[in-house]
Design a protein around this motif. Structure first.
Motif, PDB file in Angstrom:
ATOM      1  N   PHE A  22       7.578  -7.198  -4.891  1.00 15.69           N
ATOM      2  CA  PHE A  22       7.511  -5.855  -4.322  1.00 15.69           C
ATOM      3  C   PHE A  22       8.756  -5.042  -4.691  1.00 15.69           C
ATOM      4  CE2 PHE A  22       8.405  -2.913  -0.806  1.00 15.69           C
ATOM      5  CZ  PHE A  22       7.217  -2.199  -0.759  1.00 15.69           C
ATOM      6  N   ILE A  23       9.933  -5.632  -4.494  1.00 16.29           N
ATOM      7  CA  ILE A  23      11.193  -4.946  -4.788  1.00 16.29           C
ATOM      8  C   ILE A  23      11.305  -4.632  -6.273  1.00 16.29           C
ATOM      9  CG2 ILE A  23      13.710  -5.231  -4.822  1.00 16.29           C
ATOM     10  CD1 ILE A  23      13.327  -6.882  -2.174  1.00 16.29           C
ATOM     11  N   ASN A  24      10.964  -5.601  -7.114  1.00 16.16           N
ATOM     12  CA  ASN A  24      11.024  -5.373  -8.569  1.00 16.16           C
ATOM     13  C   ASN A  24      10.079  -4.260  -8.994  1.00 16.16           C
ATOM     14  OD1 ASN A  24      12.956  -7.347  -8.923  1.00 16.16           O
ATOM     15  ND2 ASN A  24      11.472  -8.941  -9.435  1.00 16.16           N
ATOM     16  N   TYR A  25       8.904  -4.208  -8.407  1.00 16.17           N
ATOM     17  CA  TYR A  25       7.934  -3.172  -8.751  1.00 16.17           C
ATOM     18  C   TYR A  25       8.458  -1.784  -8.377  1.00 16.17           C
ATOM     19  CZ  TYR A  25       3.678  -0.422  -8.899  1.00 16.17           C
ATOM     20  OH  TYR A  25       2.761   0.557  -9.177  1.00 16.17           O
ATOM     21  N   ILE A  26       9.007  -1.666  -7.174  1.00 21.64           N
ATOM     22  CA  ILE A  26       9.545  -0.378  -6.717  1.00 21.64           C
ATOM     23  C   ILE A  26      10.733   0.041  -7.593  1.00 21.64           C
ATOM     24  CG2 ILE A  26      10.796   0.767  -4.818  1.00 21.64           C
ATOM     25  CD1 ILE A  26       7.800   0.440  -4.292  1.00 21.64           C
ATOM     26  N   SER A  27      11.603  -0.902  -7.902  1.00 18.06           N
ATOM     27  CA  SER A  27      12.850  -0.603  -8.615  1.00 18.06           C
ATOM     28  C   SER A  27      12.657  -0.372 -10.116  1.00 18.06           C
ATOM     29  CB  SER A  27      13.850  -1.736  -8.409  1.00 18.06           C
ATOM     30  OG  SER A  27      14.184  -1.838  -7.051  1.00 18.06           O
ATOM     31  N   ARG A  28      11.546  -0.793 -10.645  1.00 14.22           N
ATOM     32  CA  ARG A  28      11.331  -0.678 -12.091  1.00 14.22           C
ATOM     33  C   ARG A  28      11.399   0.782 -12.545  1.00 14.22           C
ATOM     34  NH1 ARG A  28       6.231  -3.607 -13.881  1.00 14.22           N
ATOM     35  NH2 ARG A  28       5.497  -2.276 -12.229  1.00 14.22           N
ATOM     36  N   ASN A  31       0.819  -1.216   0.000  1.00 16.40           N
ATOM     37  CA  ASN A  31       0.000   0.000   0.000  1.00 16.40           C
ATOM     38  C   ASN A  31       0.853   1.266   0.000  1.00 16.40           C
ATOM     39  OD1 ASN A  31      -2.288  -1.584   0.056  1.00 16.40           O
ATOM     40  ND2 ASN A  31      -2.623  -1.351   2.239  1.00 16.40           N
ATOM     41  N   LEU A  32       2.147   1.127   0.255  1.00 15.94           N
ATOM     42  CA  LEU A  32       3.033   2.285   0.331  1.00 15.94           C
ATOM     43  C   LEU A  32       3.892   2.467  -0.920  1.00 15.94           C
ATOM     44  CD1 LEU A  32       4.142   1.821   4.032  1.00 15.94           C
ATOM     45  CD2 LEU A  32       2.520   3.482   3.136  1.00 15.94           C
ATOM     46  N   THR A  33       3.641   1.680  -1.960  1.00 14.17           N
ATOM     47  CA  THR A  33       4.477   1.776  -3.151  1.00 14.17           C
ATOM     48  C   THR A  33       4.433   3.177  -3.769  1.00 14.17           C
ATOM     49  OG1 THR A  33       2.713   0.855  -4.522  1.00 14.17           O
ATOM     50  CG2 THR A  33       4.408  -0.678  -3.713  1.00 14.17           C
ATOM     51  N   GLY A  34       3.281   3.812  -3.776  1.00 11.94           N
ATOM     52  CA  GLY A  34       3.165   5.165  -4.323  1.00 11.94           C
ATOM     53  C   GLY A  34       3.999   6.159  -3.540  1.00 11.94           C
ATOM     54  N   GLU A  35       3.935   6.052  -2.225  1.00  9.91           N
ATOM     55  CA  GLU A  35       4.706   6.953  -1.366  1.00  9.91           C
ATOM     56  C   GLU A  35       6.210   6.724  -1.532  1.00  9.91           C
ATOM     57  OE1 GLU A  35       4.736   8.490   3.271  1.00  9.91           O
ATOM     58  OE2 GLU A  35       3.178   7.100   2.617  1.00  9.91           O
ATOM     59  N   ILE A  36       6.598   5.462  -1.670  1.00  9.45           N
ATOM     60  CA  ILE A  36       8.009   5.145  -1.876  1.00  9.45           C
ATOM     61  C   ILE A  36       8.483   5.716  -3.207  1.00  9.45           C
ATOM     62  CG2 ILE A  36       9.686   3.285  -2.249  1.00  9.45           C
ATOM     63  CD1 ILE A  36       7.947   1.589  -0.275  1.00  9.45           C
ATOM     64  N   LYS A  37       7.714   5.485  -4.250  1.00  7.95           N
ATOM     65  CA  LYS A  37       8.102   5.979  -5.573  1.00  7.95           C
ATOM     66  C   LYS A  37       8.172   7.503  -5.599  1.00  7.95           C
ATOM     67  CE  LYS A  37       6.761   2.187  -8.540  1.00  7.95           C
ATOM     68  NZ  LYS A  37       6.143   1.856  -9.817  1.00  7.95           N
ATOM     69  N   LYS A  38       7.252   8.158  -4.912  1.00  3.34           N
ATOM     70  CA  LYS A  38       7.238   9.626  -4.869  1.00  3.34           C
ATOM     71  C   LYS A  38       8.501  10.155  -4.176  1.00  3.34           C
ATOM     72  CE  LYS A  38       4.397  13.495  -3.318  1.00  3.34           C
ATOM     73  NZ  LYS A  38       3.201  13.888  -2.587  1.00  3.34           N
ATOM     74  N   PHE A  39       8.943   9.505  -3.134  1.00  4.14           N
ATOM     75  CA  PHE A  39      10.151   9.907  -2.408  1.00  4.14           C
ATOM     76  C   PHE A  39      11.407   9.636  -3.240  1.00  4.14           C
ATOM     77  CE2 PHE A  39      13.388   9.105   1.005  1.00  4.14           C
ATOM     78  CZ  PHE A  39      13.397  10.375   1.555  1.00  4.14           C
ATOM     79  N   ALA A  40      11.325   8.640  -4.130  1.00  2.00           N
ATOM     80  CA  ALA A  40      12.427   8.256  -5.030  1.00  2.00           C
ATOM     81  C   ALA A  40      13.728   7.963  -4.293  1.00  2.00           C
ATOM     82  CB  ALA A  40      12.632   9.334  -6.091  1.00  2.00           C
ATOM     83  N   PRO A  41      13.723   6.951  -3.435  1.00  2.00           N
ATOM     84  CA  PRO A  41      14.940   6.648  -2.675  1.00  2.00           C
ATOM     85  C   PRO A  41      16.028   6.023  -3.545  1.00  2.00           C
ATOM     86  CG  PRO A  41      13.310   4.939  -2.320  1.00  2.00           C
ATOM     87  CD  PRO A  41      12.644   6.012  -3.143  1.00  2.00           C
ATOM     88  N   THR A  42      17.259   6.216  -3.108  1.00  2.15           N
ATOM     89  CA  THR A  42      18.383   5.517  -3.730  1.00  2.15           C
ATOM     90  C   THR A  42      18.622   4.196  -3.001  1.00  2.15           C
ATOM     91  OG1 THR A  42      19.962   6.683  -2.299  1.00  2.15           O
ATOM     92  CG2 THR A  42      19.532   7.631  -4.492  1.00  2.15           C
ATOM     93  N   HIS A  43      18.127   4.120  -1.759  1.00  2.25           N
ATOM     94  CA  HIS A  43      18.310   2.939  -0.913  1.00  2.25           C
ATOM     95  C   HIS A  43      17.024   2.652  -0.132  1.00  2.25           C
ATOM     96  CE1 HIS A  43      22.357   4.185  -1.821  1.00  2.25           C
ATOM     97  NE2 HIS A  43      22.836   3.072  -1.303  1.00  2.25           N
ATOM     98  N   ILE A  44      16.707   1.379  -0.004  1.00  5.99           N
ATOM     99  CA  ILE A  44      15.563   0.958   0.809  1.00  5.99           C
ATOM    100  C   ILE A  44      16.038  -0.125   1.770  1.00  5.99           C
ATOM    101  CG2 ILE A  44      13.281  -0.130   0.848  1.00  5.99           C
ATOM    102  CD1 ILE A  44      12.798   0.929  -1.957  1.00  5.99           C
ATOM    103  N   ILE A  45      15.702   0.058   3.033  1.00 11.47           N
ATOM    104  CA  ILE A  45      15.922  -0.974   4.044  1.00 11.47           C
ATOM    105  C   ILE A  45      14.542  -1.513   4.395  1.00 11.47           C
ATOM    106  CG2 ILE A  45      16.713  -1.519   6.383  1.00 11.47           C
ATOM    107  CD1 ILE A  45      18.594   0.940   6.134  1.00 11.47           C
ATOM    108  N   ILE A  46      14.349  -2.800   4.162  1.00 14.77           N
ATOM    109  CA  ILE A  46      13.092  -3.459   4.514  1.00 14.77           C
ATOM    110  C   ILE A  46      13.374  -4.300   5.753  1.00 14.77           C
ATOM    111  CG2 ILE A  46      11.325  -5.096   3.789  1.00 14.77           C
ATOM    112  CD1 ILE A  46      12.006  -4.273   0.865  1.00 14.77           C
ATOM    113  N   CYS A  47      12.544  -4.150   6.757  1.00 10.86           N
ATOM    114  CA  CYS A  47      12.767  -4.867   8.015  1.00 10.86           C
ATOM    115  C   CYS A  47      11.494  -5.598   8.428  1.00 10.86           C
ATOM    116  CB  CYS A  47      13.200  -3.872   9.093  1.00 10.86           C
ATOM    117  SG  CYS A  47      13.720  -4.639  10.636  1.00 10.86           S
ATOM    118  N   ASP A  48      11.664  -6.835   8.854  1.00 11.22           N
ATOM    119  CA  ASP A  48      10.537  -7.663   9.269  1.00 11.22           C
ATOM    120  C   ASP A  48      11.059  -8.768  10.181  1.00 11.22           C
ATOM    121  OD1 ASP A  48       8.022  -8.856   9.468  1.00 11.22           O
ATOM    122  OD2 ASP A  48       7.907  -9.453   7.372  1.00 11.22           O
TER     123      ASP A  48
END
Length: 161
Positions: free
Chosen positions: A112-118, A61-78
């Motif tokens: 998820f990662i592929n979608y964000i990175s595309r 649900n946060l893919t839009g917000e992530i793409k808008k911020f346009a990060p160079t790096h993402i740390i995913i934690c779970d």
């Protein structure tokens, strides 16, 4: 924790903009580890190029917000069962979770990662905190709680440099 520090320092060395995405359910004991880490980070005076996102059980649900911020790096934690001792942190390669849903959540993390990175190529690091239990309605275990808080302090100390 020294190995994790080294890997995080190396990963964030050339970071321009970073997203810390926490995944988990506060209703399922240690599954809330990343949420606690994110909330601890939110208490700190973070630089504007470091964004905390609470993905809970639906990070997609946060893919839009992530793409808008346009990060160079993402740390995913779970929380992630890596066969380690309770509270230990693993670094998980996206290749190692190919086709499988990450932790207790529905979307396969590689998708998820592929979608964000595309649209916005970025580096991704996945941190897994070894849970003791993911039982519904149970309190987070002490070792996981301790690790989540330490991880927030570690990340903050690295990014404030």
């Amino acid at each position: 924790m020294n190995k994790i520090r080294e890997k995080l320092e190396r990963f964030l060395k050339d970071a321009d903009k970073t997203v810390f995405l926490s995944i988990g359910s506060e209703l399922r004991a240690d599954d809330a580890a990343a949420i606690l880490t994110a909330n601890e980070l939110l208490k700190k005076n973070l630089p504007s190029n470091f964004k905390i996102l609470l993905g809970y059980t639906a990070p997609e649900n946060l893919t839009g917000e992530i793409k808008k911020f346009a990060p160079t790096h993402i740390i995913i934690c779970d929380a992630a069962n890596s066969g380690l001792n309770t509270g230990e942190i693993s670094i998980i390669s996206a290749d190692d979770i190919d086709g499988a849903a990450f932790s207790t959540h529905m979307m396969p993390m590689n998708v998820f990662i592929n979608y964000i990175s595309r649209d916005n190529p970025c580096k991704t690091l996945i941190l897994g905190i070894q849970p003791e239990t993911l039982e519904f309605g149970v309190e987070m275990s002490a070792p996981v709680k301790k690790t989540a808080v330490k991880l927030a302090d570690l990340i903050f100390n690295i990014i404030k440099k």
